[in-house]
Design an enzyme around this catalytic site. Structure first.
Site, mmCIF file in Angstrom:
data_model
loop_
_atom_site.group_PDB
_atom_site.id
_atom_site.type_symbol
_atom_site.label_atom_id
_atom_site.label_comp_id
_atom_site.label_asym_id
_atom_site.label_seq_id
_atom_site.Cartn_x
_atom_site.Cartn_y
_atom_site.Cartn_z
ATOM 1 N N LYS A 37 0.815 -1.295 0.040
ATOM 2 C CA LYS A 37 0.098 -0.040 0.030
ATOM 3 C C LYS A 37 1.067 1.222 0.052
ATOM 4 C CE LYS A 37 -1.611 1.334 4.061
ATOM 5 N NZ LYS A 37 -1.304 2.913 4.304
ATOM 6 N N ASN A 38 1.952 1.169 0.824
ATOM 7 C CA ASN A 38 2.667 2.427 1.029
ATOM 8 C C ASN A 38 3.773 2.568 0.008
ATOM 9 O OD1 ASN A 38 0.996 3.013 3.232
ATOM 10 N ND2 ASN A 38 2.603 2.083 4.854
ATOM 11 N N CYS A 131 -5.083 7.231 9.454
ATOM 12 C CA CYS A 131 -5.287 6.705 10.972
ATOM 13 C C CYS A 131 -5.054 7.846 12.003
ATOM 14 C CB CYS A 131 -4.472 5.444 11.126
ATOM 15 S SG CYS A 131 -4.587 4.219 10.053
ATOM 16 N N ARG A 136 0.087 13.881 13.820
ATOM 17 C CA ARG A 136 0.564 13.604 12.199
ATOM 18 C C ARG A 136 0.564 14.856 11.514
ATOM 19 N NH1 ARG A 136 -1.697 8.224 9.992
ATOM 20 N NH2 ARG A 136 0.009 8.045 8.885
ATOM 21 N N ASP A 321 4.551 0.157 12.385
ATOM 22 C CA ASP A 321 2.988 -0.512 11.950
ATOM 23 C C ASP A 321 2.919 -2.001 12.330
ATOM 24 O OD1 ASP A 321 3.515 1.100 8.697
ATOM 25 O OD2 ASP A 321 2.667 1.825 10.603
ATOM 26 N N ARG A 413 -8.843 -0.929 4.683
ATOM 27 C CA ARG A 413 -7.721 0.270 3.866
ATOM 28 C C ARG A 413 -6.352 -0.457 3.588
ATOM 29 N NH1 ARG A 413 -6.238 4.297 7.376
ATOM 30 N NH2 ARG A 413 -4.865 4.831 5.652
HETATM 31 C C1 EPZ Z 1 3.846 6.580 6.510
HETATM 32 O O1 EPZ Z 1 3.374 7.556 7.122
HETATM 33 C C2 EPZ Z 1 3.122 5.310 6.401
HETATM 34 N N1 EPZ Z 1 1.892 5.839 5.699
HETATM 35 C C3 EPZ Z 1 2.584 4.948 7.792
HETATM 36 O O2 EPZ Z 1 1.766 3.645 7.531
HETATM 37 C C4 EPZ Z 1 3.966 4.473 8.604
HETATM 38 O O3 EPZ Z 1 3.486 4.216 9.930
HETATM 39 C C5 EPZ Z 1 4.831 5.782 8.670
HETATM 40 O O4 EPZ Z 1 5.092 6.290 7.601
HETATM 41 C C6 EPZ Z 1 6.023 5.521 9.364
HETATM 42 O O5 EPZ Z 1 6.878 4.431 8.823
HETATM 43 C C7 EPZ Z 1 2.000 5.872 4.230
HETATM 44 O O6 EPZ Z 1 3.075 5.579 3.704
HETATM 45 C C8 EPZ Z 1 0.800 6.227 3.661
HETATM 46 P P1 EPZ Z 1 5.967 9.988 8.844
HETATM 47 P P2 EPZ Z 1 3.622 9.113 6.976
HETATM 48 O O7 EPZ Z 1 6.037 11.152 8.117
HETATM 49 O O8 EPZ Z 1 4.328 9.421 5.987
HETATM 50 C C9 EPZ Z 1 6.310 13.099 12.325
HETATM 51 C C10 EPZ Z 1 -0.189 2.379 7.785
HETATM 52 O O9 EPZ Z 1 -0.441 1.897 8.589
HETATM 53 N N2 EPZ Z 1 6.019 14.324 11.120
HETATM 54 O O10 EPZ Z 1 7.199 9.196 8.809
HETATM 55 O O11 EPZ Z 1 2.469 9.845 7.714
HETATM 56 C C11 EPZ Z 1 4.833 12.482 12.464
HETATM 57 O O12 EPZ Z 1 4.000 12.881 13.228
HETATM 58 C C12 EPZ Z 1 0.669 3.758 7.809
HETATM 59 O O13 EPZ Z 1 0.284 1.851 6.724
HETATM 60 C C13 EPZ Z 1 5.963 15.447 11.435
HETATM 61 O O14 EPZ Z 1 6.312 15.886 12.606
HETATM 62 O O15 EPZ Z 1 4.831 8.816 8.471
HETATM 63 C C14 EPZ Z 1 5.357 10.915 13.157
HETATM 64 O O16 EPZ Z 1 5.541 11.050 14.315
HETATM 65 C C15 EPZ Z 1 0.366 4.461 9.182
HETATM 66 N N3 EPZ Z 1 6.172 16.322 10.517
HETATM 67 C C16 EPZ Z 1 6.730 10.835 12.457
HETATM 68 O O17 EPZ Z 1 7.121 12.048 11.965
HETATM 69 C C17 EPZ Z 1 5.471 15.992 9.241
HETATM 70 O O18 EPZ Z 1 5.640 16.785 8.496
HETATM 71 C C18 EPZ Z 1 6.828 9.797 11.374
HETATM 72 O O19 EPZ Z 1 5.797 10.422 10.484
HETATM 73 C C19 EPZ Z 1 5.631 14.648 8.831
HETATM 74 C C20 EPZ Z 1 5.911 13.794 9.779
#
Ligand code: EPZ
Length: 435
Positions: A37-38, A131, A136, A321, A413
């Site tokens: 998915k990702n 989610c 986020r 995850d 999803r």
């Molecule tokens: C991606 O989410 C995945 N989703 C998530 O999978 C996965 O858990 C996550 O990466 C971590 O590996 C998709 O790819 C669609 P991040 P993403 O930006 O991109 C903070 C699933 O179950 N952050 O790496 O949203 C954020 O709050 C989903 O398939 C900021 O502060 O994750 C978090 O604490 C759930 N500011 C951390 O970084 C930003 O601008 C990691 O977020 C962006 C992120």
């Protein structure tokens, strides 16, 4: 003839579904993993960059992909889905705004921003949904795009973006290796002028897969999958064919299903190199793991040993995850397990539902302490998010009696017909449409 019940609320038709699981069946056999998915989500967004025909294989048939295709159609692209094959012709792209209803459906919608601003020189979207596992924010996304020259006005939750001068490469160092922010910057940088260097980039396999697709389209991306990515902007891209990598989180979920039922599964169409940190935890829980390049065979120990302390980290560390599915195994381990979640603030929403099934868990901030119990018991529970929902399915497989799981859209999803996959290896699990 399948009886389907419908609920009408204010004239809107709802079909309410729930999973019904008869527990205590040991899983044995072979199960294949679908596409990631990702990885599919950012690659679908990337397809608007080249204004040509694209063919993607091994796309998962899940709700988030349906949503991404709806966004592409809304933007004027021509798409066709045939099982796990999706064709996209982005020549006819005409829009630059994504409606709130589609943005709200999933977090992955934010990754259209970088591609839209690069292709259309403007974009109008609201903050993404997805989610509720944490606040986020998208500040890292926006800062990276601004560094490339995107002008972004934030107003009442809407993002109005425009590009007055051609996007220009920049040296960007991320404060956190955000997966989505890395992807957004890549998509805006591949046709920007000059070189972009992304420091402290996310190194997940899905990032490397996105780069692989972009390079097939004529982009020049180097270092994806490492912590620094180098992008040499090119004037234009062309269409490409690409096969999406296997979903490593789904693969781990299936391995968890064997571990929690004391079974033995051969999980195929996966890449064990993508889950090395998780394989270690399965071994810690007493499972015997045998790996080959595209499959893993797991033989579980009954009951599993406890996992002393598992801390989540960005890739290649233990993935956030998989915390929820792993906590399900820990509920019946013969000892106490501890999980520390370092990526999202709220990864334990499913714990209250596991406690309804007899689990003994206490959550202190980012730590979950799980004391193993002899038996879980079937209950009526609801999925709180995608991976939390998967954890409840796993707990239902191991529980005495019947478990009913509602709020199925969360699970759908990210998992292709989870009941069909698990039934094929011995689970007693059906999906009911209920009034
Ligand atoms: C991606 O989410 C995945 N989703 C998530 O999978 C996965 O858990 C996550 O990466 C971590 O590996 C998709 O790819 C669609 P991040 P993403 O930006 O991109 C903070 C699933 O179950 N952050 O790496 O949203 C954020 O709050 C989903 O398939 C900021 O502060 O994750 C978090 O604490 C759930 N500011 C951390 O970084 C930003 O601008 C990691 O977020 C962006 C992120």
């Amino acid at each position: 003839m399948k009886k389907t019940y419908y609920n009408f609320i204010e004239g809107v038709l709802f079909v309410l579904e729930k999973l019904v699981i008869q527990g205590l069946n040991t899983l044995n056999g072979e199960i294949a993993v679908h596409g990631a998915k990702n990885s599919a989500l950012p690659i679908l967004a990337a397809s608007i960059l080249n204004g040509s025909k694209n063919l993607l294989y091994n796309c998962p048939r899940i709700k988030d992909i349906d949503c991404a295709v709806k966004i592409l159609n809304r933007l004027g692209c021509a798409t066709k889905q045939n099982g796990s094959i999706i064709s996209i012709d982005s020549y006819s792209l005409s829009g630059y705004d994504i409606p709130e209803s589609l943005m709200a459906e999933m977090r992955g919608s934010i990754v259209f921003l970088g591609a839209l601003t690069a292709r259309c020189k403007k974009a109008r979207i609201c903050y993404p949904g997805g989610c509720e596992i944490g606040q986020r924010p998208i500040d890292i996304h926006l800062e990276g795009l601004r560094r490339l020259g995107v002008i972004i006005d934030e107003e009442h939750g809407m993002l109005n973006c425009r590009v007055d001068k051609p996007l220009t490469g920049a040296k960007i160092s991320l404060p956190f290796p955000s997966v989505g922010a890395t992807e957004n910057i890549m998509l805006a940088a591949v046709t920007a002028r000059g070189e972009t260097v992304i420091g402290n980039a996310a190194a997940e396999p899905e990032i490397a897969d996105l780069a692989d697709y972009l390079n097939k389209c004529g982009a020049i991306v180097r270092g994806a999958g490492e912590n620094t990515i180098y992008i040499q902007g090119v004037a234009e891209l062309h269409g490409a064919e690409h096969t999406i990598i296997p979903d490593r989180i789904v693969a781990c979920t299936y391995l968890c299903a064997a571990a929690i039922t004391g079974g033995s599964l051969l999980v195929k169409n996966m890449n064990p190199l993508h889950i090395e940190a998780v394989l270690e935890l399965f071994e810690q829980s007493g499972c015997r793991m045998m790996t080959e390049p595209d499959r893993v065979h797991i033989t579980a120990k009954k009951p599993p040993d406890p996992i002393h302390t598992a801390r989540t980290l960005p890739y290649p560390g233990f993935p956030t995850d998989i915390v929820a599915p792993m906590t399900a195994i820990a509920t019946i381990a013969d000892g106490t397990s501890i999980f520390v979640e370092n990526i999202f603030e709220n990864r334990y929403k499913h714990v209250a539902e596991l406690i309804k099934m007899g689990a003994d868990i206490s959550v202190e901030g980012r730590a979950a302490v799980i004391r193993g119990v002899d038996r879980l018991y079937g209950a009526s529970v609801k999925a709180t998010d995608l991976r939390g929902g998967a954890a409840l399915v796993l707990a239902g497989l191991a529980a005495e009696g019947t478990t009913y799981i509602t709020e199925m859209p969360h699970i759908d999803r990210g998992y292709e017909c989870i009941e069909k996959s698990l039934s094929s290896v011995g689970a007693k699990i059906t999906r009911l449409c209920t009034p």
